[in-house]
Design a protein around this motif. Structure first.
Motif, PDB file in Angstrom:
ATOM      1  N   GLN A  64       0.766  -1.162   0.057  1.00 56.37           N
ATOM      2  CA  GLN A  64       0.106  -0.008  -0.041  1.00 56.37           C
ATOM      3  C   GLN A  64       0.760   1.169   0.076  1.00 56.37           C
ATOM      4  O   GLN A  64       2.104   1.139   0.499  1.00 56.37           O
ATOM      5  CB  GLN A  64      -0.691  -0.002   1.395  1.00 56.37           C
ATOM      6  CG  GLN A  64      -1.945  -1.010   1.181  1.00 56.37           C
ATOM      7  CD  GLN A  64      -2.856  -0.784   2.606  1.00 56.37           C
ATOM      8  OE1 GLN A  64      -2.365  -1.191   3.538  1.00 56.37           O
ATOM      9  NE2 GLN A  64      -3.890  -0.635   2.233  1.00 56.37           N
ATOM     10  N   LYS A  70      -4.978   5.378  -1.826  1.00 57.04           N
ATOM     11  CA  LYS A  70      -5.605   3.985  -2.223  1.00 57.04           C
ATOM     12  C   LYS A  70      -5.570   3.547  -3.660  1.00 57.04           C
ATOM     13  O   LYS A  70      -5.614   4.038  -4.408  1.00 57.04           O
ATOM     14  CB  LYS A  70      -7.057   4.297  -1.773  1.00 57.04           C
ATOM     15  CG  LYS A  70      -7.820   3.059  -1.492  1.00 57.04           C
ATOM     16  CD  LYS A  70      -9.245   2.836  -0.954  1.00 57.04           C
ATOM     17  CE  LYS A  70     -10.191   1.849  -1.133  1.00 57.04           C
ATOM     18  NZ  LYS A  70     -11.402   1.983  -0.862  1.00 57.04           N
ATOM     19  N   ARG A  94     -10.717  -6.622   1.935  1.00 55.44           N
ATOM     20  CA  ARG A  94     -11.012  -6.078   3.254  1.00 55.44           C
ATOM     21  C   ARG A  94      -9.718  -5.321   4.022  1.00 55.44           C
ATOM     22  O   ARG A  94      -9.970  -4.466   4.572  1.00 55.44           O
ATOM     23  CB  ARG A  94     -11.052  -7.246   4.333  1.00 55.44           C
ATOM     24  CG  ARG A  94     -12.488  -8.063   4.124  1.00 55.44           C
ATOM     25  CD  ARG A  94     -12.830  -8.980   5.290  1.00 55.44           C
ATOM     26  NE  ARG A  94     -13.844  -9.940   4.760  1.00 55.44           N
ATOM     27  CZ  ARG A  94     -13.818 -11.259   4.161  1.00 55.44           C
ATOM     28  NH1 ARG A  94     -12.494 -11.618   4.272  1.00 55.44           N
ATOM     29  NH2 ARG A  94     -14.851 -12.048   3.829  1.00 55.44           N
ATOM     30  N   GLY A 154     -10.032  -1.888   2.967  1.00 60.27           N
ATOM     31  CA  GLY A 154     -11.167  -1.207   3.152  1.00 60.27           C
ATOM     32  C   GLY A 154     -12.270  -1.210   2.398  1.00 60.27           C
ATOM     33  O   GLY A 154     -13.299  -0.569   2.270  1.00 60.27           O
ATOM     34  N   CYS A 155     -12.623  -2.519   1.723  1.00 60.88           N
ATOM     35  CA  CYS A 155     -13.097  -2.392   0.530  1.00 60.88           C
ATOM     36  C   CYS A 155     -14.160  -3.775   0.896  1.00 60.88           C
ATOM     37  O   CYS A 155     -13.781  -4.463   1.585  1.00 60.88           O
ATOM     38  CB  CYS A 155     -12.723  -2.830  -0.881  1.00 60.88           C
ATOM     39  SG  CYS A 155     -11.551  -1.755  -1.417  1.00 60.88           S
ATOM     40  N   ARG A 156     -15.185  -3.840   0.006  1.00 59.59           N
ATOM     41  CA  ARG A 156     -16.262  -4.789   0.233  1.00 59.59           C
ATOM     42  C   ARG A 156     -15.484  -6.057  -0.286  1.00 59.59           C
ATOM     43  O   ARG A 156     -15.042  -5.852  -1.392  1.00 59.59           O
ATOM     44  CB  ARG A 156     -17.484  -4.547  -0.212  1.00 59.59           C
ATOM     45  CG  ARG A 156     -17.789  -4.595  -1.742  1.00 59.59           C
ATOM     46  CD  ARG A 156     -18.862  -4.278  -2.287  1.00 59.59           C
ATOM     47  NE  ARG A 156     -18.904  -4.010  -3.734  1.00 59.59           N
ATOM     48  CZ  ARG A 156     -19.968  -4.299  -4.499  1.00 59.59           C
ATOM     49  NH1 ARG A 156     -21.067  -4.641  -4.130  1.00 59.59           N
ATOM     50  NH2 ARG A 156     -19.814  -3.962  -5.767  1.00 59.59           N
TER      51      ARG A 156
END
Length: 180
Positions: free
Chosen positions: A69, A74, A145, A148-150
């Protein structure tokens, strides 16, 4: 040549040239001046990364990829390289609600920002098959996840809308991909 050999060679050269303390300091200053612009350029060119190395490479807005990251940035997608396909799954929040029809989902895909001139499309059955492996699917959802995503749906009653497949469920999620 290892570092100690290099240092010994430099010491021998300096002794043979009869360097004094001021000559040594002048040489150090010269070397620092030469190396400083290169180091600064290198630091500006490489984004600051953080966190653990991820299983899947990530695609960023500028078209670059990486397994880590980036601070304050993002990723746009997660890259899957499997079954002869290389594609990115869009991992940012988008304005296309689940249960949307294909034509609306296609319009949403066409409105997403391109990356290095490539556009997004509604996920196709071939992409779904490429990630339809327990380990790949589990690792991909775990990385989503972490970012921070579905995660992608895993249900007998809910599916993913595919651009070329048929819907057999009453509810479905909308996902976008980019072929790389």
């Amino acid at each position: 040549m290892n570092v100690s050999m290099k240092l010994n060679a430099v010491k021998a050269l300096m002794q043979s040239l009869k360097f004094d303390l001021s000559d040594k300091q002048a040489l150090v200053n010269l070397l620092n001046a030469e190396l400083k612009p290169e180091v600064q350029t290198q630091n500006l060119a490489e984004p600051e990364t953080f966190g653990e190395k991820q299983k899947f490479e990530m695609l960023f807005e500028d078209g670059t990829t990486g397994f880590y990251q980036r601070k304050n940035e993002k990723p746009v997608g997660i890259i899957v390289n499997r079954s002869g396909l290389r594609f990115a799954i869009y991992c940012r929040t988008h304005g296309c609600p689940d249960n949307t029809c294909r034509s609306s989902a296609r319009r949403c895909a066409s409105n997403l920002n391109t990356v290095s001139g490539k556009g997004w499309c509604v996920i196709r059955e071939e992409h779904c098959r490429a990630i339809n492996n327990r380990e790949v699917f589990t690792d991909l959802c775990a990385q989503l996840r972490i970012l921070g995503c579905r995660p992608i749906v895993a249900s007998k009653f809910k599916e993913v809308l595919t651009d070329d497949g048929s819907l057999t469920a009453n509810e479905w999620e909308v996902w976008f991909v980019m072929d790389l």
